[in-house]
Enzyme design. Sequence first.
Site, PDB file in Angstrom:
ATOM      1  N   LYS A 187    -185.739 -60.431 -62.221  1.00  0.00           N
ATOM      2  CA  LYS A 187    -186.410 -60.212 -61.073  1.00  0.00           C
ATOM      3  C   LYS A 187    -187.543 -59.259 -61.352  1.00  0.00           C
ATOM      4  CE  LYS A 187    -185.326 -58.843 -56.697  1.00  0.00           C
ATOM      5  NZ  LYS A 187    -184.478 -59.431 -54.982  1.00  0.00           N
ATOM      6  N   THR A 221    -185.108 -63.882 -52.407  1.00  0.00           N
ATOM      7  CA  THR A 221    -184.862 -63.724 -53.778  1.00  0.00           C
ATOM      8  C   THR A 221    -183.067 -65.016 -53.671  1.00  0.00           C
ATOM      9  OG1 THR A 221    -185.056 -61.601 -53.873  1.00  0.00           O
ATOM     10  CG2 THR A 221    -183.539 -62.470 -55.140  1.00  0.00           C
TER      11      THR A 221
END
Length: 306
Positions: A187, A221
């Site tokens: 990410k 997330t």
Amino acid sequence: MVFSGTATKYLAERICQSLDCPLGELQITTFSDGEFSVSYEESIRGRDIFLVQSTFPSSDNLMELLLMIDAAKRASARTINAVIPYFGWARQDRKDKPRVSIGAKLVADLLSAAGVNRVITMDLHADQIQGFFDMPVDHLYASGVILPYLQSLHLGDLVIASPDVGGSKRASTYAKYLGCPLVLCNKTRARANVIASMQIIGDVKDKNVVIIDDMVDTAGTITKAADIMIEAGAKTVRACATHCVMSGPASQRVQESSLEEIVFTDSIPFDFKRCAKVKQLTVADMFAETIRRVINNESISSQYLI
């Protein structure tokens, strides 16, 4: 003798039940301006004191713990042991950009200055935070309760996933213990708590995925990773994390996500009315056993699964 701050009394009561000892009498008086004072309502002179308090927001929880330590020192306790299931400010463990504080080191210094002799904590955000303390630190791992729970699910085609590269070591340890593959999520962040993009490294098609992390804050997330894995063909996606911070929009995000469930320990209290997908496993017995071993000068690492 075991005492508790306001925020973690539910866990301290379970620890005392496991130790078969009463919870000590402690009075916290709050003034109208928000200031508070701490006093022990029984003698603690010459005793080994264990103070149970997680330091999650607000910062009153940390201040409460510091006052408890100071009061115990002034009341001539023999040893003062801070039992901190969730050690707050741990994400501030280095200078990741110029002119920032290192909050984890500051909190360690505050505890030391207050007079604590030992810290017992669980799943620090980074293992090296133990080096910030000038006293013994007993670092426990939530894997002792999470792994047995995962094994009880009897999931076939199991895959362990890490929501970011930084958590790959933790996830890899779980994968090796369970004998299953590991998948990573790569990410990038636009800013704190905001994800710009995420890609999966590994195969999740027709797999039952379990995402492993140390804490869930806004759940951005973990929910994004779950949704991407379902799009990539995963059969089910679950998440397991140690600390249930779950701030801001976290509960709504988890409820509306592709996650089957999200499993935490009870290091931080949670109102289950906020999200039906949250499950908590108690770590009271783990901390009680650690306290028992500290008193008896026995090995603590021998109780770790991984």
